[in-house]
Each structure stands twice: as structure tokens, then as C-alpha cells.
Design a protein around this motif. Structure first.
Motif, PDB file in Angstrom:
ATOM      1  N   ILE A  87      49.105  -0.399  76.177  1.00 21.71           N
ATOM      2  CA  ILE A  87      48.187   0.634  75.677  1.00 21.71           C
ATOM      3  C   ILE A  87      48.908   1.550  74.688  1.00 21.71           C
ATOM      4  N   LEU A  88      50.107   2.002  75.053  1.00 21.65           N
ATOM      5  CA  LEU A  88      50.871   2.896  74.176  1.00 21.65           C
ATOM      6  C   LEU A  88      51.233   2.200  72.863  1.00 21.65           C
ATOM      7  N   THR A  89      51.558   0.913  72.933  1.00 23.11           N
ATOM      8  CA  THR A  89      51.881   0.147  71.724  1.00 23.11           C
ATOM      9  C   THR A  89      50.668   0.045  70.809  1.00 23.11           C
ATOM     10  N   GLN A  90      49.492  -0.236  71.390  1.00 27.59           N
ATOM     11  CA  GLN A  90      48.260  -0.311  70.591  1.00 27.59           C
ATOM     12  C   GLN A  90      47.957   1.034  69.932  1.00 27.59           C
ATOM     13  N   MET A  91      48.140   2.111  70.690  1.00 27.56           N
ATOM     14  CA  MET A  91      47.881   3.445  70.136  1.00 27.56           C
ATOM     15  C   MET A  91      48.871   3.763  69.019  1.00 27.56           C
ATOM     16  N   ARG A 140      50.302   1.657  67.007  1.00 29.84           N
ATOM     17  CA  ARG A 140      49.938   0.880  65.811  1.00 29.84           C
ATOM     18  C   ARG A 140      48.833   1.577  65.029  1.00 29.84           C
ATOM     19  N   ARG A 141      47.891   2.179  65.762  1.00 29.67           N
ATOM     20  CA  ARG A 141      46.787   2.874  65.090  1.00 29.67           C
ATOM     21  C   ARG A 141      47.270   4.151  64.395  1.00 29.67           C
ATOM     22  N   ARG A 142      48.427   4.649  64.803  1.00 30.74           N
ATOM     23  CA  ARG A 142      48.968   5.878  64.210  1.00 30.74           C
ATOM     24  C   ARG A 142      50.248   5.586  63.425  1.00 30.74           C
ATOM     25  N   SER A 143      50.405   4.384  62.942  1.00 26.92           N
ATOM     26  CA  SER A 143      51.676   3.946  62.349  1.00 26.92           C
ATOM     27  C   SER A 143      52.149   4.849  61.209  1.00 26.92           C
ATOM     28  N   LYS A 144      51.234   5.465  60.479  1.00 21.20           N
ATOM     29  CA  LYS A 144      51.643   6.341  59.368  1.00 21.20           C
ATOM     30  C   LYS A 144      52.365   7.586  59.877  1.00 21.20           C
ATOM     31  N   ASN A 145      52.072   7.971  61.108  1.00 29.71           N
ATOM     32  CA  ASN A 145      52.619   9.215  61.648  1.00 29.71           C
ATOM     33  C   ASN A 145      53.898   9.030  62.466  1.00 29.71           C
ATOM     34  N   GLN A 146      54.329   7.776  62.654  1.00 26.81           N
ATOM     35  CA  GLN A 146      55.570   7.521  63.385  1.00 26.81           C
ATOM     36  C   GLN A 146      55.597   8.215  64.750  1.00 26.81           C
ATOM     37  N   SER A 147      54.604   7.943  65.574  1.00 31.94           N
ATOM     38  CA  SER A 147      54.528   8.608  66.876  1.00 31.94           C
ATOM     39  C   SER A 147      55.551   8.050  67.869  1.00 31.94           C
ATOM     40  N   ASN A 148      55.928   6.775  67.699  1.00 30.70           N
ATOM     41  CA  ASN A 148      56.891   6.109  68.591  1.00 30.70           C
ATOM     42  C   ASN A 148      56.423   6.022  70.036  1.00 30.70           C
TER      43      ASN A 148
END
Length: 195
Positions: free
Chosen positions: A144-148, A150-158
């Protein structure tokens, strides 16, 4: 709190559950365009979020993650807490988790026309990958965290790496969840009565 907790805290009314589930995408007074029970679910969701964000125990959990994940710490703890709800489900419900989840998925199908477009788009992925049931395992939380992330990839949430902290601080997170969840259950019950 994340999806599973929001649905659980809604009581037995399917429309309140749906409103609570899809509330994040509904801004300001847009909620007034929905049926009355859906409106109640949206207002309940907002109340749960406000209460959660200011709760000392929840803030203690987020503090552990803040240095590494910054403003995503709260999102991660929401999901971590859903893990402990799913893992310890029998403490909180007489109904088996898979049955509870399947009933909710069925109610989404039955009420499809009133769902937001965002919820309609999300539904097939959520059901196919059975997100709500996957919260029971650390591996499910990692996915779930990995999918989330990916959806925020521009923000580098890690966020995809945060399951490591879940494992490292597992007893601490579980203890905090248990304390917090008693309070949020009481708050939600009172709020439902006032709606």
C-alpha cells in the motif's frame, strides 16, 4: 485514520460508511449535494481527522517518523494504525474481517451512482487487490505504501520505505494504536449521535 478505520468507525449504516470512506475528495460545502446519510459520513470523517491530528498519542507516533518522512508521517501512521486494527480485528468486532470487507465492497457496487468520480475510479483497484484485507500483514502495508509513493513520485515522499520503521518500532506503534483507538471509538460514537 485510513480507510478501514474510517469505515469501522461509521457504525452499521452503509451510506454513512460510504460518506466517511470517500470524504477526502469532497471539499467545503460540496458534501451538501449528497444524500443525508452520506453527508453524515463526510462530517464524521472530518471530525475523526481533526480529532486524530490533535491527539497526543497519534502525534507521538508521527514524531517517530517525522525526521525521515516530514509531512507524510501522519499519512504513514494512518496506514500503520489500520494495520493494527486489521491484525487485532477480533478485539473490535464479532464479524470476521473478510466478511466485513466484502459487505463494504458490495455496498460500493450497490450505491455506485452516488460515489464520487474519484471513488469510482479507485474502486476496481481497491477491490481487485483487496486493500482492506491486505492491511493485516506488514507485506500488505508495504505494498500500500509503495503504491501511494508511486502516486506521489514528484514529491519524493519515500513512503515505500516506511514499513521498515513499522517493523523496527512494532511494539511501540501497537501500544500507541491500542491507546488511541479507544479514544477515537468514543469520539466517533458521540459524534454519530450528534449528527
Amino acid at each position: 485514520m485510513n480507510f478501514l478505520a474510517h469505515i469501522y468507525l461509521s457504525g452499521e449504516n452503509d451510506l454513512i460508511k460510504i460518506g466517511n470512506f470517500m470524504a477526502d475528495g469532497i471539499r467545503g460545502k460540496q458534501f451538501e449535494h449528497f444524500p443525508e446519510d452520506v453527508q453524515k459520513g463526510i462530517l464524521l470523517h472530518r471530525s475523526i481527522d481533526t480529532y486524530t491530528d490533535s491527539h497526543d498519542v497519534f502525534r507521538q507516533s508521527t514524531k517517530r517518523l517525522h525526521e525521515k518522512y516530514h509531512h507524510y508521517a501522519g499519512v504513514i501512521v494512518d496506514i500503520v494504525y489500520d494495520h493494527f486494527l486489521a491484525k487485532n480485528w477480533e478485539k473490535y468486532s464479532d464479524e470476521k474481517l473478510d466478511r466485513f470487507v466484502n459487505r463494504f465492497y458490495r455496498s460500493l457496487h450497490e450505491n455506485y451512482p452516488i460515489l464520487t468520480e474519484k471513488t469510482q475510479d479507485l474502486m476496481p483497484y481497491m477491490i481487485k487487490q483487496n486493500w482492506l484485507l491486505s492491511y493485516q500483514t506488514v507485506e500488505g502495508i508495504h505494498q500500500i505504501l509503495t503504491q501511494m509513493d508511486r502516486r506521489r513520485s514528484k514529491n519524493q515522499s519515500n513512503m515505500q520505505f516506511a514499513s521498515a520503521e513499522l517493523v523496527e518500532f512494532y511494539p511501540e506503534f501497537e501500544r500507541e494504536f491500542t491507546l488511541f483507538f479507544e479514544d477515537i471509538k468514543s469520539h466517533s460514537s458521540q459524534k454519530l449521535l450528534s449528527l
